[in-house]
Design an enzyme around this catalytic site. Sequence first.
Site, short mmCIF file in Angstrom:
data_model
loop_
_atom_site.label_atom_id
_atom_site.label_comp_id
_atom_site.label_asym_id
_atom_site.label_seq_id
_atom_site.Cartn_x
_atom_site.Cartn_y
_atom_site.Cartn_z
N GLU A 90 0.84 -1.19 0.00
CA GLU A 90 0.00 0.00 0.00
C GLU A 90 0.88 1.25 0.00
O GLU A 90 1.87 1.32 0.72
CB GLU A 90 -0.92 0.02 1.23
CG GLU A 90 -1.97 -1.07 1.20
CD GLU A 90 -3.07 -0.90 2.22
OE1 GLU A 90 -3.22 0.20 2.80
OE2 GLU A 90 -3.80 -1.89 2.43
N HIS A 126 -4.44 6.42 0.23
CA HIS A 126 -3.69 5.17 0.27
C HIS A 126 -4.26 4.23 -0.80
O HIS A 126 -5.27 4.54 -1.42
CB HIS A 126 -3.69 4.54 1.66
CG HIS A 126 -4.98 3.91 2.08
ND1 HIS A 126 -6.06 4.63 2.52
CD2 HIS A 126 -5.35 2.61 2.13
CE1 HIS A 126 -7.05 3.81 2.83
NE2 HIS A 126 -6.65 2.57 2.60
N HIS A 162 -5.19 0.08 -2.13
CA HIS A 162 -5.52 -1.30 -1.80
C HIS A 162 -5.03 -2.16 -2.96
O HIS A 162 -5.78 -2.39 -3.91
CB HIS A 162 -7.03 -1.47 -1.62
CG HIS A 162 -7.59 -0.89 -0.38
ND1 HIS A 162 -8.94 -0.76 -0.17
CD2 HIS A 162 -7.00 -0.40 0.74
CE1 HIS A 162 -9.16 -0.23 1.02
NE2 HIS A 162 -7.98 0.02 1.58
#
Length: 141
Positions: free
Chosen positions: A24, A83, A85
């Site tokens: 990530e 962020h 995934h």
Amino acid sequence: MELRISRAALDEILSSAAASPDAEICGLLLGQMTGRGAVVAALRPCANVAADPRDSFEVDPAALIAAHRAARAGGPALVGHYHSHPGGSPVPSARDAAAAEPGSYWIIAGSGALRAWYADGRPADGKGRFRAVTIVEADNR
């Protein structure tokens, strides 16, 4: 609610996420809150210092402290973070919901797409503590 952000900043998040398929990525969203949401004026990519960055993220505390200090000195406010995934969807996870600080904006990259969220502390959209937010592409010069 809406999150105004430039196309260049969105592309930067997407390309960083694509360049890190096994971990990530994360960073800070800097700008200002408005009556309709927030305007992101700049991104600050940060090191992911999580114990296992393959499935979680933790923004480097030094970068977070520096952003708060800069805001107190008159710089842009910390309005949230972004962020990715890797291999997943751009939807908050249970881990994201547990870590969400109410009043912050999140951009999550996953499966080649971006979605924006507002952490309001109440269950909504079936995503725990998040409410979906409209991304509005803006020229933030």
